[in-house]
Design a protein around this motif. Structure first.
Motif, PDB file in Angstrom:
ATOM      1  N   ALA A 191       0.822  -1.216   0.000  1.00 14.96           N
ATOM      2  CA  ALA A 191       0.000   0.000   0.000  1.00 14.96           C
ATOM      3  C   ALA A 191       0.853   1.261   0.000  1.00 14.96           C
ATOM      4  CB  ALA A 191      -0.934   0.007   1.210  1.00 14.96           C
ATOM      5  N   LEU A 192       2.150   1.119   0.268  1.00 18.35           N
ATOM      6  CA  LEU A 192       3.041   2.282   0.289  1.00 18.35           C
ATOM      7  C   LEU A 192       3.341   2.741  -1.133  1.00 18.35           C
ATOM      8  CD1 LEU A 192       5.604   1.009   2.958  1.00 18.35           C
ATOM      9  CD2 LEU A 192       3.920   2.839   3.296  1.00 18.35           C
ATOM     10  N   PRO A 193       3.392   4.048  -1.375  1.00 17.47           N
ATOM     11  CA  PRO A 193       3.730   4.557  -2.710  1.00 17.47           C
ATOM     12  C   PRO A 193       5.086   4.039  -3.177  1.00 17.47           C
ATOM     13  CG  PRO A 193       2.868   6.318  -1.335  1.00 17.47           C
ATOM     14  CD  PRO A 193       3.062   5.136  -0.431  1.00 17.47           C
ATOM     15  N   GLY A 194       5.124   3.544  -4.407  1.00 19.34           N
ATOM     16  CA  GLY A 194       6.379   3.072  -4.983  1.00 19.34           C
ATOM     17  C   GLY A 194       6.771   1.666  -4.584  1.00 19.34           C
ATOM     18  N   VAL A 195       5.931   0.995  -3.806  1.00 19.12           N
ATOM     19  CA  VAL A 195       6.258  -0.352  -3.334  1.00 19.12           C
ATOM     20  C   VAL A 195       5.342  -1.366  -4.013  1.00 19.12           C
ATOM     21  CG1 VAL A 195       6.387  -1.905  -1.351  1.00 19.12           C
ATOM     22  CG2 VAL A 195       7.089   0.493  -1.115  1.00 19.12           C
ATOM     23  N   GLY A 196       5.938  -2.226  -4.816  1.00 15.61           N
ATOM     24  CA  GLY A 196       5.195  -3.305  -5.459  1.00 15.61           C
ATOM     25  C   GLY A 196       5.493  -4.636  -4.797  1.00 15.61           C
TER      26      GLY A 196
ATOM     27  N   LYS B 249       7.538  -7.076  -5.641  1.00 13.23           N
ATOM     28  CA  LYS B 249       8.953  -7.435  -5.540  1.00 13.23           C
ATOM     29  C   LYS B 249       9.615  -6.726  -4.361  1.00 13.23           C
ATOM     30  CE  LYS B 249      12.430  -5.613  -7.646  1.00 13.23           C
ATOM     31  NZ  LYS B 249      13.406  -5.085  -8.635  1.00 13.23           N
ATOM     32  N   THR B 250       9.374  -5.409  -4.244  1.00 17.12           N
ATOM     33  CA  THR B 250       9.965  -4.647  -3.142  1.00 17.12           C
ATOM     34  C   THR B 250       9.472  -5.166  -1.801  1.00 17.12           C
ATOM     35  OG1 THR B 250      10.207  -2.660  -4.493  1.00 17.12           O
ATOM     36  CG2 THR B 250      10.168  -2.341  -2.114  1.00 17.12           C
ATOM     37  N   ALA B 251       8.179  -5.447  -1.708  1.00 17.98           N
ATOM     38  CA  ALA B 251       7.627  -5.986  -0.464  1.00 17.98           C
ATOM     39  C   ALA B 251       8.289  -7.310  -0.110  1.00 17.98           C
ATOM     40  CB  ALA B 251       6.117  -6.163  -0.599  1.00 17.98           C
ATOM     41  N   ASN B 252       8.494  -8.164  -1.106  1.00 22.72           N
ATOM     42  CA  ASN B 252       9.134  -9.455  -0.857  1.00 22.72           C
ATOM     43  C   ASN B 252      10.577  -9.289  -0.376  1.00 22.72           C
ATOM     44  OD1 ASN B 252       7.041 -11.250  -1.374  1.00 22.72           O
ATOM     45  ND2 ASN B 252       7.469 -11.374  -3.560  1.00 22.72           N
ATOM     46  N   VAL B 253      11.303  -8.351  -0.963  1.00 18.53           N
ATOM     47  CA  VAL B 253      12.681  -8.109  -0.528  1.00 18.53           C
ATOM     48  C   VAL B 253      12.713  -7.687   0.937  1.00 18.53           C
ATOM     49  CG1 VAL B 253      14.733  -6.672  -0.813  1.00 18.53           C
ATOM     50  CG2 VAL B 253      13.547  -7.546  -2.824  1.00 18.53           C
ATOM     51  N   VAL B 254      11.833  -6.762   1.313  1.00 18.00           N
ATOM     52  CA  VAL B 254      11.794  -6.274   2.692  1.00 18.00           C
ATOM     53  C   VAL B 254      11.395  -7.398   3.652  1.00 18.00           C
ATOM     54  CG1 VAL B 254      10.664  -4.669   4.290  1.00 18.00           C
ATOM     55  CG2 VAL B 254      11.373  -3.886   2.016  1.00 18.00           C
ATOM     56  N   LEU B 255      10.368  -8.146   3.289  1.00 14.49           N
ATOM     57  CA  LEU B 255       9.918  -9.246   4.146  1.00 14.49           C
ATOM     58  C   LEU B 255      11.016 -10.282   4.329  1.00 14.49           C
ATOM     59  CD1 LEU B 255       6.302  -9.730   2.761  1.00 14.49           C
ATOM     60  CD2 LEU B 255       6.903  -8.886   5.034  1.00 14.49           C
ATOM     61  N   ASN B 256      11.742 -10.573   3.261  1.00 16.77           N
ATOM     62  CA  ASN B 256      12.785 -11.595   3.320  1.00 16.77           C
ATOM     63  C   ASN B 256      14.037 -11.087   4.031  1.00 16.77           C
ATOM     64  OD1 ASN B 256      15.453 -12.638   1.798  1.00 16.77           O
ATOM     65  ND2 ASN B 256      13.988 -14.320   1.908  1.00 16.77           N
ATOM     66  N   THR B 257      14.541  -9.943   3.596  1.00 13.77           N
ATOM     67  CA  THR B 257      15.862  -9.496   4.028  1.00 13.77           C
ATOM     68  C   THR B 257      15.822  -8.746   5.349  1.00 13.77           C
ATOM     69  OG1 THR B 257      16.483  -9.358   1.690  1.00 13.77           O
ATOM     70  CG2 THR B 257      17.921  -8.246   3.263  1.00 13.77           C
ATOM     71  N   ALA B 258      14.764  -7.976   5.592  1.00 16.29           N
ATOM     72  CA  ALA B 258      14.675  -7.226   6.847  1.00 16.29           C
ATOM     73  C   ALA B 258      14.030  -8.034   7.960  1.00 16.29           C
ATOM     74  CB  ALA B 258      13.896  -5.930   6.632  1.00 16.29           C
ATOM     75  N   PHE B 259      13.058  -8.882   7.594  1.00 18.26           N
ATOM     76  CA  PHE B 259      12.262  -9.562   8.621  1.00 18.26           C
ATOM     77  C   PHE B 259      12.409 -11.088   8.621  1.00 18.26           C
ATOM     78  CE2 PHE B 259       9.554  -5.639   7.870  1.00 18.26           C
ATOM     79  CZ  PHE B 259      10.062  -4.970   8.976  1.00 18.26           C
ATOM     80  N   GLY B 260      13.248 -11.609   7.738  1.00 19.18           N
ATOM     81  CA  GLY B 260      13.572 -13.027   7.789  1.00 19.18           C
ATOM     82  C   GLY B 260      12.509 -13.981   7.296  1.00 19.18           C
ATOM     83  N   GLU B 261      11.537 -13.484   6.532  1.00 18.34           N
ATOM     84  CA  GLU B 261      10.493 -14.360   6.029  1.00 18.34           C
ATOM     85  C   GLU B 261      10.931 -15.034   4.726  1.00 18.34           C
ATOM     86  OE1 GLU B 261       6.576 -12.805   5.858  1.00 18.34           O
ATOM     87  OE2 GLU B 261       6.740 -11.725   7.756  1.00 18.34           O
ATOM     88  N   ALA B 262      10.371 -16.179   4.461  1.00 16.82           N
ATOM     89  CA  ALA B 262      10.727 -16.944   3.261  1.00 16.82           C
ATOM     90  C   ALA B 262       9.944 -16.426   2.059  1.00 16.82           C
ATOM     91  CB  ALA B 262      10.465 -18.424   3.490  1.00 16.82           C
ATOM     92  N   ALA B 263      10.124 -15.154   1.750  1.00 10.99           N
ATOM     93  CA  ALA B 263       9.455 -14.544   0.596  1.00 10.99           C
ATOM     94  C   ALA B 263      10.387 -14.598  -0.606  1.00 10.99           C
ATOM     95  CB  ALA B 263       9.082 -13.096   0.917  1.00 10.99           C
ATOM     96  N   MET B 264       9.816 -14.662  -1.784  1.00  8.35           N
ATOM     97  CA  MET B 264      10.597 -14.818  -3.005  1.00  8.35           C
ATOM     98  C   MET B 264      10.391 -13.615  -3.916  1.00  8.35           C
ATOM     99  SD  MET B 264      12.742 -16.677  -4.643  1.00  8.35           S
ATOM    100  CE  MET B 264      12.646 -18.203  -3.683  1.00  8.35           C
ATOM    101  N   ALA B 265      11.357 -12.723  -3.944  1.00  7.19           N
ATOM    102  CA  ALA B 265      11.291 -11.542  -4.809  1.00  7.19           C
ATOM    103  C   ALA B 265      11.888 -11.895  -6.162  1.00  7.19           C
ATOM    104  CB  ALA B 265      12.052 -10.383  -4.171  1.00  7.19           C
ATOM    105  N   VAL B 266      11.111 -11.809  -7.199  1.00  8.21           N
ATOM    106  CA  VAL B 266      11.570 -12.184  -8.535  1.00  8.21           C
ATOM    107  C   VAL B 266      11.925 -10.931  -9.322  1.00  8.21           C
ATOM    108  CG1 VAL B 266      10.978 -13.350 -10.688  1.00  8.21           C
ATOM    109  CG2 VAL B 266      10.184 -14.285  -8.505  1.00  8.21           C
ATOM    110  N   ASP B 267      13.216 -10.745  -9.557  1.00  7.65           N
ATOM    111  CA  ASP B 267      13.666  -9.653 -10.412  1.00  7.65           C
ATOM    112  C   ASP B 267      14.072 -10.239 -11.765  1.00  7.65           C
ATOM    113  OD1 ASP B 267      16.050 -10.937  -9.937  1.00  7.65           O
ATOM    114  OD2 ASP B 267      17.153  -9.129  -9.381  1.00  7.65           O
TER     115      ASP B 267
END
Length: 208
Positions: free
Chosen positions: A105-110, A112-130
């Motif tokens: 819901a944040l401006p500029g955040v899709g 992929k970006t959400a997945n990166v934050v969830l994975n790298t900042a919060f340790g979740e098993a999210a898969m950001a596909v670039d």
């Protein structure tokens, strides 16, 4: 495949420089169609001056502009970073939310970006596909798909649970440095015997 990646790089992480979830959010927002090196050059100037939603919001679009002048599409990205900072303050007490819906819901955040934050900042098993992961997944036959969402879903099924948290980073690094778009370095690839890519690059093409 992932056992080999892990043996070569036991603790992979992003090449973006950050020290807090918010710094990572800003860096990833700036990273579209940019190299991590280029983003890091900008954030090394920015973060010592402003690295919280409150400080970024106080800069405003014009105040932020000089710090991100070298970033592609800096005006659009700058406006999104400022708008997102205000939204974080107003809706989340200045903290980066830990759920996908709030992040997207944040401006500029899709996604992929959400997945990166969830994975790298919060340790979740999210898969950001670039673009790197999309290419490697299709080229190797690991998780073929026609679009990024299809590849993401295929990866979540294909990657063993024990490797899922770090798979995003291994695949990006593999695509960035070995399985490159124009001339993959197949002769030096650690998973060449597992890869289904029919047009593997011969040794002579790489060494010339």
């Amino acid at each position: 495949m992932f056992a080999r990646f892990k043996a070569l790089n036991p603790k992979p992480t992003t090449e973006l420089e950050f020290s807090t979830p918010y710094e990572l959010l800003v860096a990833v927002t700036l990273s579209a169609q940019m190299t991590d090196t280029g983003v890091n050059k900008a954030t090394r100037r920015l973060f010592p001056v402003a690295n919280t939603p409150e400080q970024i919001a106080a800069l405003g679009v014009e105040g932020l502009a000089p710090y991100i002048a070298t970033i592609n599409f800096n005006r659009t990205k700058g406006a999104n970073v400022i708008a997102a900072a205000h939204q974080l303050i107003e809706r989340h007490g200045g903290e980066v939310p830990r759920d996908r819906e709030s992040l997207e819901a944040l401006p500029g955040v899709g996604r992929k970006t959400a997945n990166v934050v969830l994975n790298t900042a919060f340790g979740e098993a999210a898969m950001a596909v670039d673009t790197h992961i999309f290419r490697v997944s299709n080229r190797t036959g690991l998780a073929p798909g026609k679009d990024v969402l299809e590849v993401e879903k295929a990866l979540l099924k294909a990657v063993p649970p024990d490797y899922l948290h770090d798979a995003h980073h291994w695949l990006i690094l593999h695509g960035r440095y070995t399985c490159k778009a124009r001339k993959p370095d197949c002769p030096h690839c650690p998973i060449i015997d597992l890869c289904r890519y029919p047009d593997k690059t011969p040794e002579t093409a790489v060494t010339k």
